[in-house]
Motif scaffolding. Structure first.
Motif, PDB file in Angstrom:
ATOM      1  N   LEU A   1      -0.691   7.148  -1.076  1.00 36.56           N
ATOM      2  CA  LEU A   1      -0.993   6.639   0.260  1.00 36.56           C
ATOM      3  C   LEU A   1      -1.538   5.219   0.254  1.00 36.56           C
ATOM      4  CD1 LEU A   1      -2.562   9.845   1.876  1.00 36.56           C
ATOM      5  CD2 LEU A   1      -0.170   9.126   1.829  1.00 36.56           C
ATOM      6  N   GLY A   2      -1.734   4.660  -0.942  1.00 33.81           N
ATOM      7  CA  GLY A   2      -2.174   3.272  -1.063  1.00 33.81           C
ATOM      8  C   GLY A   2      -3.581   2.991  -0.564  1.00 33.81           C
ATOM      9  N   MET A   3      -4.432   3.988  -0.572  1.00 35.12           N
ATOM     10  CA  MET A   3      -5.809   3.782  -0.108  1.00 35.12           C
ATOM     11  C   MET A   3      -6.642   3.070  -1.162  1.00 35.12           C
ATOM     12  SD  MET A   3      -6.864   7.235   1.842  1.00 35.12           S
ATOM     13  CE  MET A   3      -6.213   7.577   3.448  1.00 35.12           C
ATOM     14  N   THR A   4      -7.680   2.417  -0.703  1.00 34.54           N
ATOM     15  CA  THR A   4      -8.607   1.770  -1.627  1.00 34.54           C
ATOM     16  C   THR A   4      -9.422   2.838  -2.345  1.00 34.54           C
ATOM     17  OG1 THR A   4     -10.421   1.639  -0.032  1.00 34.54           O
ATOM     18  CG2 THR A   4      -8.857  -0.214  -0.069  1.00 34.54           C
ATOM     19  N   MET A   5     -10.010   2.458  -3.464  1.00 34.19           N
ATOM     20  CA  MET A   5     -10.830   3.396  -4.230  1.00 34.19           C
ATOM     21  C   MET A   5     -12.011   3.877  -3.396  1.00 34.19           C
ATOM     22  SD  MET A   5     -11.130   5.153  -6.913  1.00 34.19           S
ATOM     23  CE  MET A   5     -10.151   4.496  -8.230  1.00 34.19           C
ATOM     24  N   GLU A   6     -12.632   2.967  -2.667  1.00 31.79           N
ATOM     25  CA  GLU A   6     -13.790   3.328  -1.838  1.00 31.79           C
ATOM     26  C   GLU A   6     -13.403   4.359  -0.782  1.00 31.79           C
ATOM     27  OE1 GLU A   6     -16.215   0.996   1.495  1.00 31.79           O
ATOM     28  OE2 GLU A   6     -16.479   0.130  -0.510  1.00 31.79           O
ATOM     29  N   ASP A   7     -12.284   4.128  -0.082  1.00 26.67           N
ATOM     30  CA  ASP A   7     -11.836   5.068   0.941  1.00 26.67           C
ATOM     31  C   ASP A   7     -11.433   6.402   0.324  1.00 26.67           C
ATOM     32  OD1 ASP A   7     -12.279   3.345   3.070  1.00 26.67           O
ATOM     33  OD2 ASP A   7     -10.204   2.620   3.124  1.00 26.67           O
ATOM     34  N   SER A   8     -10.730   6.348  -0.804  1.00 32.41           N
ATOM     35  CA  SER A   8     -10.265   7.597  -1.423  1.00 32.41           C
ATOM     36  C   SER A   8     -11.442   8.438  -1.919  1.00 32.41           C
ATOM     37  CB  SER A   8      -9.272   7.328  -2.550  1.00 32.41           C
ATOM     38  OG  SER A   8      -9.885   6.712  -3.642  1.00 32.41           O
TER      39      SER A   8
ATOM     40  N   ARG B   1     -14.506   8.535  -0.596  1.00 30.06           N
ATOM     41  CA  ARG B   1     -15.161   9.095   0.590  1.00 30.06           C
ATOM     42  C   ARG B   1     -14.345  10.255   1.163  1.00 30.06           C
ATOM     43  NH1 ARG B   1     -13.999   7.605   5.438  1.00 30.06           N
ATOM     44  NH2 ARG B   1     -13.134   5.610   4.803  1.00 30.06           N
ATOM     45  N   ILE B   2     -13.046  10.071   1.277  1.00 20.46           N
ATOM     46  CA  ILE B   2     -12.176  11.083   1.866  1.00 20.46           C
ATOM     47  C   ILE B   2     -12.007  12.284   0.931  1.00 20.46           C
ATOM     48  CG2 ILE B   2      -9.815  11.531   2.655  1.00 20.46           C
ATOM     49  CD1 ILE B   2      -9.842   8.560   3.663  1.00 20.46           C
ATOM     50  N   ALA B   3     -11.910  12.027  -0.370  1.00 21.28           N
ATOM     51  CA  ALA B   3     -11.727  13.117  -1.341  1.00 21.28           C
ATOM     52  C   ALA B   3     -12.876  14.109  -1.266  1.00 21.28           C
ATOM     53  CB  ALA B   3     -11.588  12.559  -2.752  1.00 21.28           C
ATOM     54  N   LYS B   4     -14.086  13.622  -1.105  1.00 19.79           N
ATOM     55  CA  LYS B   4     -15.246  14.512  -1.019  1.00 19.79           C
ATOM     56  C   LYS B   4     -15.141  15.430   0.192  1.00 19.79           C
ATOM     57  CE  LYS B   4     -18.308  11.439  -3.504  1.00 19.79           C
ATOM     58  NZ  LYS B   4     -19.415  10.499  -3.413  1.00 19.79           N
TER      59      LYS B   4
END
Length: 110
Positions: free
Chosen positions: A79-86, A88-91
C-alpha cells in the motif's frame, strides 16, 4: 511488547531501570506496572531483580510480534504507506485478531 523485544535481544531478565527507561517513566512507576503484570501472571517479578516474561507469555508475545511485523510489511510494500503510518495502523489491525486476514497478507507478500 517492549519487554518482549528486550527479552529476545538480551538476557531474559530485564531490570526495572531498563523498563523505566524504555517506557520513559519513573522507576517507581515501572515497578508498580511490573507488580501488576506479575499478579496477572504475565511476568515473573522479583524485587531488586527485575522481571522476565513467563514462557507462556513469550509464546503469545512472539505471535503478536509476528502479526505486527507482517502487517507493517504489507502496509509498506503493498500500500506504499510510510513506516510511521504502518506502525500506528498495524497496532490497531492486530487488535482485531482475524487470523484469515493475516493469512491473506502472507499470501499477498509471497
Amino acid at each position: 511488547m517492549r519487554i518482549y523485544q528486550i527479552s529476545i535481544a538480551e538476557d531474559m531478565r530485564i531490570s526495572t531501570t531498563q523498563v523505566a527507561k524504555l517506557l520513559e517513566v519513573k522507576a517507581s512507576s515501572a515497578t508498580d506496572m511490573l507488580k501488576r503484570l506479575s499478579c496477572k501472571g504475565l511476568v515473573l517479578y522479583s524485587k531488586y531483580q527485575g522481571c522476565e516474561i513467563t514462557t507462556e507469555e513469550m509464546k503469545v508475545a512472539s505471535v503478536i510480534w509476528e502479526q505486527v511485523t507482517l502487517t507493517q510489511r504489507f502496509l509498506n510494500t503493498k500500500l506504499g504507506m510510510t513506516m510511521e503510518d504502518s506502525q500506528r495502523i498495524a497496532k490497531k489491525i492486530i487488535s482485531l485478531d482475524v487470523p484469515i486476514l493475516f493469512g491473506k497478507m502472507r499470501q499477498a507478500l509471497r
